[in-house]
Design a protein around this motif. Structure first.
Motif: not given
Length: 186
Positions: A76-82
């Protein structure tokens, strides 16, 4: 491949390349996303759990090499889940665009679901060993809702998504504090 995000939260684990390993990965992602502020019943958690289910099932079915595990990396980083699922089978690459499937077929819809649910997805070669990584990204808002997509899925895709989500919900059964659904699964 999109640029690697600077993580706020990360989770990495190795699982056996079995259906049980895929179920465990799916459940752990759901728990981790809950811990990161997206409760179990929110669209973000359910979407990420479904994407994980499809990617891990594909790793078990198409990427399995006897004696080798698959790896899952969640960021989870910068409102993106990868979500990244890495297996050790390099010669079996998923298509760059999911093929249309026969409506009577019992399989072949996993990547269609991933493409419909994720904001972006792709495949990259594994650099340090044989294999590949299939990844998907979902943009999330701080309130725990996925970003609104500009194009609605076709009605047949919606029916398929609802049916698959229903099956997934039936199999989760072991959420913390949910003893009434703790029946033993096959």
């Amino acid at each position: 491949m999109p640029q690697r995000l600077s993580p706020e939260h990360e989770f990495t684990m190795r699982f056996t390349s079995t259906p049980r390993g895929a179920r465990l990965a799916r459940r752990l992602v759901s728990h981790r996303v809950n811990d990161w502020g997206h409760p179990y019943t929110t669209p973000v958690n359910e979407t990420l759990t479904l994407i994980t289910a499809e990617l891990t099932a594909n790793a078990v079915r198409h990427g399995h090499v006897p004696g080798r595990d698959f790896h899952l990396h969640l960021t989870l980083a910068e409102d993106v889940v990868r979500i990244e699922v890495t297996d050790t089978r390099a010669e079996k690459q998923p298509p760059s665009s999911p093929p249309a499937t026969d409506s009577l077929s019992e399989s072949g819809r996993g990547l269609l679901l991933v493409a419909a649910l994720a904001d972006d997805w792709g495949v990259t070669p594994r650099l340090t060993a044989p294999g590949k990584t299939v990844w998907a990204e979902l943009h999330v808002q701080q309130q725990g809702h996925p970003r609104t997509h500009g194009v609605a899925p076709e009605p047949t895709d919606v029916d398929l998504l609802l049916a698959t989500a229903s099956l997934l919900r039936d199999d989760l059964g072991s959420r913390p504090g949910d003893a009434s659904r703790g029946a033993r699964r096959r």
